[in-house]
Design a protein around this motif. Sequence first.
Motif, PDB file in Angstrom:
ATOM      1  N   ALA A 347      37.820  41.098  49.912  1.00 14.03           N
ATOM      2  CA  ALA A 347      37.972  42.425  49.312  1.00 14.03           C
ATOM      3  C   ALA A 347      36.702  43.243  49.469  1.00 14.03           C
ATOM      4  CB  ALA A 347      38.351  42.284  47.835  1.00 14.03           C
ATOM      5  N   ALA A 352      35.873  47.145  48.875  1.00  8.39           N
ATOM      6  CA  ALA A 352      35.885  47.116  47.414  1.00  8.39           C
ATOM      7  C   ALA A 352      34.455  47.075  46.876  1.00  8.39           C
ATOM      8  CB  ALA A 352      36.655  45.900  46.914  1.00  8.39           C
ATOM      9  N   LEU A 374      36.515  44.616  40.181  1.00  5.83           N
ATOM     10  CA  LEU A 374      36.452  45.297  41.477  1.00  5.83           C
ATOM     11  C   LEU A 374      37.136  46.653  41.397  1.00  5.83           C
ATOM     12  CD1 LEU A 374      37.474  42.341  43.858  1.00  5.83           C
ATOM     13  CD2 LEU A 374      35.153  43.096  43.265  1.00  5.83           C
ATOM     14  N   VAL A 377      39.740  49.744  45.478  1.00  6.95           N
ATOM     15  CA  VAL A 377      40.671  48.840  46.145  1.00  6.95           C
ATOM     16  C   VAL A 377      41.952  49.599  46.479  1.00  6.95           C
ATOM     17  CG1 VAL A 377      39.763  46.740  45.107  1.00  6.95           C
ATOM     18  CG2 VAL A 377      41.518  48.038  43.899  1.00  6.95           C
ATOM     19  N   SER A 381      46.163  46.361  49.495  1.00  6.25           N
ATOM     20  CA  SER A 381      45.174  45.358  49.861  1.00  6.25           C
ATOM     21  C   SER A 381      45.552  43.986  49.302  1.00  6.25           C
ATOM     22  CB  SER A 381      43.784  45.745  49.345  1.00  6.25           C
ATOM     23  OG  SER A 381      43.766  45.796  47.931  1.00  6.25           O
ATOM     24  N   THR A 394      41.030  43.862  39.127  1.00  8.24           N
ATOM     25  CA  THR A 394      40.855  45.081  39.916  1.00  8.24           C
ATOM     26  C   THR A 394      41.123  46.271  39.014  1.00  8.24           C
ATOM     27  OG1 THR A 394      43.173  45.060  40.633  1.00  8.24           O
ATOM     28  CG2 THR A 394      41.553  43.944  42.053  1.00  8.24           C
ATOM     29  N   GLN A 396      42.184  50.401  39.160  1.00  6.38           N
ATOM     30  CA  GLN A 396      42.648  51.578  39.886  1.00  6.38           C
ATOM     31  C   GLN A 396      42.947  52.684  38.886  1.00  6.38           C
ATOM     32  OE1 GLN A 396      45.670  48.700  41.650  1.00  6.38           O
ATOM     33  NE2 GLN A 396      45.666  50.293  43.227  1.00  6.38           N
TER      34      GLN A 396
END
Length: 490
Positions: A347, A352, A374, A377, A381, A394, A396
């Motif tokens: 990643a 990332a 992270l 991203v 992915s 992750t 977002q």
Amino acid sequence: MTDHQTTVAGVRVDTRHSIGGRRVASARTFTDVSPVDGSELGEIARGGAAEVDAAVTAAREAFPGWAATSRAQRARVLHAVADGVERRSEELAVVETWDNGALLRSHRKGVLPRVAQNFRFFADRLLALDHEDFTTRGHRNHVSWDPAGPCALITPWNAPLMLASWKVAPALAAGNTVVLKPAEWSPLTASLLVDVAAAAGLPPGVLNVVQGYGAEAGAALVAHPDVRRISFTGSVPTALTIAAAASQRLTPVSLELGGKSPLLVFADADLDLAVDLAVEQYDNAGQVCLAATRVLVEEPVADAFTCRLAERIRRLRQGDPRDEDTDIGPNVHQRQLARIDGYVQRALAAGARAVVGGGPNTEAGGLHYRPTLLTDVAQDSEIVQEEVFGPVLTLQTFRTEAEAVALANDTRFGLAAVLATADRERADRVTARLVAGTVWVNCFYVRDLRAPFGGSRLSGVGREGGDWSFDFFCDVKNTVTAPEGWRDHG
């Protein structure tokens, strides 16, 4: 280790299989290694087709007697098993911590009480299991639950004893007999459970345990012609193999296969609560099938939320899982650690950014992986789409409710979802559109054993819990009786 016994933190554990009420050795063994310090815990009997056949035969022979046992007596035995779990809870907690690396305080406070509760719940549910009779043109319909027969139960390494009890308890309550195949990375408490069950009065052959590798013992078990039910918790690739084997005889299967669950944080949410919910996803070093590892945050609060979350993550303490002050212990195995790091490094190479973490914790050493967050991203992915099963989240952002739902549902999985919002109407709208077996709103991991549990899409097949467990582990029968044509015996 001598005489097929090993000692773990002062607790003696038999390393042989349990078949028909007897301990049975194998010509081959495998080494059980502790994730706590890398020490060898014992040489475990490595079963294959011969041991599986013997165990299923024992289960088949014990089935008529156990199936004919009254509901009240079955319930009494299950309550006695729960009593035994409670009496030996400290031993079971310590052995499980050494075997799979999860926090000792979690085993003491949460896991072992839940193990006992599983046996008590299904014992009590059995006694209450009923369906009101109904009539069709004067004919009486009566629904009953008949025991199915020998059941193959295959459990994972992340919560060995709790997930074993989640399957064993309803299978036994339903009147079935069991062959349990525990995960090879954490087999010890399954052996102790056999001792607890025997002491509680469970007849020989009703609960059998065969240890070994999935490709050997597991494959032979799910393909055995005398197995009537298969319940499996684990990975999608293994489930596909099990389903293919089960399809040859149309053996009913229940599959719980993990997920890639979302945590949706809306701008109106209590951000402190939302951060708490996100931090909870690092429980058990991220090795939790239900973990909401995809954090989706509405743009107006994304920066503030990210800062607060990063600060909380940095305060998490990694170390010895036996230490009461430890928040995150080791991952279970070197292969699992390498798998987690592979996902993260790929990643990062793809663009990332690691806000926190991003690699193994070399200071803690061993199998510790830094809790990782992270950002940057892409939705398509690997790190967003595939289950990492480690302490990796992750993050977002989204702009609209519709976008949040679209992102949340855009994976192959559908096990769970978590939603943080102060708007009740929004909560109702969003939860209705989420693809998930369980949705938590402003909370996480609140479990009632009366509720169904399972996943959608590649997160699984079927539901267990409450009466759903009895529906799976039984042949549900409807008897229709005419109102006329009876001979008077008076």
